[in-house]
Design an enzyme around this catalytic site. Structure first.
Site, short mmCIF file in Angstrom:
data_model
loop_
_atom_site.label_atom_id
_atom_site.label_comp_id
_atom_site.label_asym_id
_atom_site.label_seq_id
_atom_site.Cartn_x
_atom_site.Cartn_y
_atom_site.Cartn_z
N SER A 242 48.30 46.34 47.75
CA SER A 242 47.35 47.03 46.88
C SER A 242 46.48 45.99 46.19
O SER A 242 46.63 44.78 46.39
CB SER A 242 48.09 47.87 45.83
OG SER A 242 48.84 47.03 44.96
N LYS A 243 45.57 46.46 45.34
CA LYS A 243 44.65 45.55 44.67
C LYS A 243 45.39 44.52 43.82
O LYS A 243 44.95 43.38 43.68
CB LYS A 243 43.67 46.33 43.80
CG LYS A 243 42.62 47.08 44.60
CD LYS A 243 41.61 47.75 43.69
CE LYS A 243 40.54 48.46 44.52
NZ LYS A 243 39.54 49.13 43.66
N ARG A 244 46.51 44.91 43.26
CA ARG A 244 47.23 43.96 42.40
C ARG A 244 47.83 42.81 43.20
O ARG A 244 48.18 41.76 42.65
CB ARG A 244 48.32 44.67 41.60
CG ARG A 244 49.47 45.23 42.42
CD ARG A 244 50.40 46.08 41.56
NE ARG A 244 51.46 46.68 42.35
CZ ARG A 244 52.62 46.12 42.62
NH1 ARG A 244 52.86 44.90 42.17
NH2 ARG A 244 53.53 46.73 43.33
#
Length: 470
Positions: A242-244
């Site tokens: 994911s973006k994290r």
């Protein structure tokens, strides 16, 4: 001739997973002297955007992934999909379905309540001896493919090996919506057939689609491509990327100061490898790559490893190229490099101390504008009674031949004459002239700054030096 393709949907940016799939597909074609085709699957009209399309093309170009044909757009091929649909209807291999969304929802709810797998029950499927109700008035039908009820689909995946699925596990999928736009599974089959795709390399989230697509290809009498389904990429914690974890747009890495060859190298190593090779050129990757060597299991994205690899590429990068890459970062930061030292010279001095182009731009600031230190900070780092040493250095610099060995000798001789260590001279000098104690070697740094600017800064900082070293 081997022909591979990359077929993204322009509903978002080109992310890490998509870029790796494109890279593997491109490298396979290049390795075998084949062709790489770019196709934009834009039939999701609600979510497809020109902005996403541009980001995908720009991301591939930045990475160095070029294509031999395309980009082709599915929305420009609607007549072809309708032609093939009509062929399947005429041959009794597809049929009209008038079931409403509400009917299908009720059907699936009932199946779940009975513990069954939710699937279309074939209520509009024509069979010998079966009488279907008349089409309800005012309903625009969809078109479904008539999946074989018997037998199985079996194919050899280059990565996952033999995969076999019973046709009884598959229902009659929709191939054409009521608005005349094909579904994914149908559009991709017609496209791969028409474009002569011999090898389909894609993410393993498509494994369940492959038996359905093979059935349609068989119904059309079309040749079957070779399939290779690449396992997914996970975050470093084992969770879905994911973006994290860094799953941002490929172009975001460009904006953050990564080099395209570093990102390409890192993506290649996600689930594939060649011995112990960590850093390799694009030509070496193409020479070594085989889809069958891709790992069967998911790989983990490690931002720190990518940053380390980028640092290695920065160290080897051409200084003139880095200077060009740094310029837009400086412009964004409001820093004008024109009045400072040559950026190319600074790149050679600074590039081994940073991990990204953005950090490289930040590192040049000390040469492009003079920031005086806080008086207390300079006082803390300055040895009391060392004023004579800094006065000697000021005088010596004014007449020195501006070369690193000369400056180095001046500082060492001054330290020895004044009974000081080099750190007791170097740290205050860096603070006074650059506003920071962290710079490359002081002699090389002063040479890069230039004699006139060094003396100007020395004069500006002299009152602070006097106060701190008295």
């Amino acid at each position: 001739m081997i022909r591979t393709r990359f077929a993204p949907s322009p509903t978002g940016y080109l992310h890490i997973g998509g870029a790796r799939t494109a890279l593997f597909s491109w490298a396979y074609a290049r390795k075998h002297g084949g062709q790489f085709v770019l196709r934009i699957e834009d039939t999701d009209q609600e979510r497809s955007t020109l902005e996403s399309e541009r980001a995908i093309l720009d991301g591939l170009t930045w990475l160095g992934i070029d294509w031999d044909e395309g980009p082709f757009f599915q929305m420009k091929r609607l007549d072809r999909y309708r032609e093939i649909t009509q062929q399947l209807l005429d041959e009794g291999k597809a049929y009209y379905c008038y079931a409403s969304k509400e009917e299908l929802d009720v059907m699936r709810e009932g199946q779940r309540a009975r513990g069954e797998k939710p699937r279309y029950d074939g209520r509009w499927r024509p069979e010998p001896g079966r009488v279907l109700p008349p089409p309800p008035p005012g309903v625009e039908p969809i078109i479904r493919f008539k999946t074989p009820r018997e037998g199985e689909v079996s194919f050899s995946d280059l990565i996952k090996g033999r995969i076999t699925v019973a046709n009884s596990e598959l229902d009659d999928l929709v191939i054409m919506r009521a608005d005349g736009i094909p579904t994914y599974n149908f559009g991709v089959v017609v496209d791969d057939w028409d474009m002569g795709i011999t090898h389909v390399i894609r993410g393993d989230d498509h494994v369940n689609n492959t038996p359905r697509q093979i059935n349609i290809l068989l119904a059309l009498g079309a040749p079957l491509p070779v399939y290779a389904h690449v396992p997914m990429i996970l975050g470093n914690d084992g969770e879905r990327l994911s973006k994290r974890h860094g799953a941002v747009s490929v172009l975001q890495y460009q904006e953050d100061g990564y080099l395209p060859e570093a990102l390409m190298n890192y993506l290649a190593r996600l689930g594939w490898g060649y011995g112990d090779a960590e850093k390799f050129s694009t030509s070496e990757f193409i020479q070594w790559f085989e889809a069958s060597d891709v790992s069967h299991s998911a790989s983990r994205f490690n931002q720190e490893k990518l940053t380390w690899l980028n640092q290695q590429y920065l160290k080897d990068a051409d200084n003139a190229r880095l200077a060009k890459l740094v310029e837009p970062f400086l412009a964004k930061q409001g820093v004008d490099p024109v009045a400072g030292p040559e950026l190319t010279t600074l790149m050679g001095l600074l590039k081994e101390r940073v991990a990204t182009v953005e950090e490289l731009a930040d590192a040049t600031h000390i040469f492009l504008r003079h920031t005086l230190p806080e008086a207390d900070t300079l006082r803390e780092k300055t040895t009391p009674g060392s004023l004579d040493a800094f006065a000697r250095i000021r005088e010596g610099l004014a007449t020195a031949d501006w070369q690193a060995p000369v400056i180095n000798s001046l500082l060492k001789e001054t330290a020895q004459a004044c009974n000081l260590k080099m750190g007791q001279i170097g740290i205050p000098l860096r603070l006074a002239l650059f506003g920071t104690a962290q710079t490359p070697s002081i002699d090389a740094t002063l040479v890069a700054l230039g004699k006139a600017e060094t003396l100007r800064r020395y004069a500006t900082a002299w009152p602070l030096i006097q106060a701190a070293s008295a």
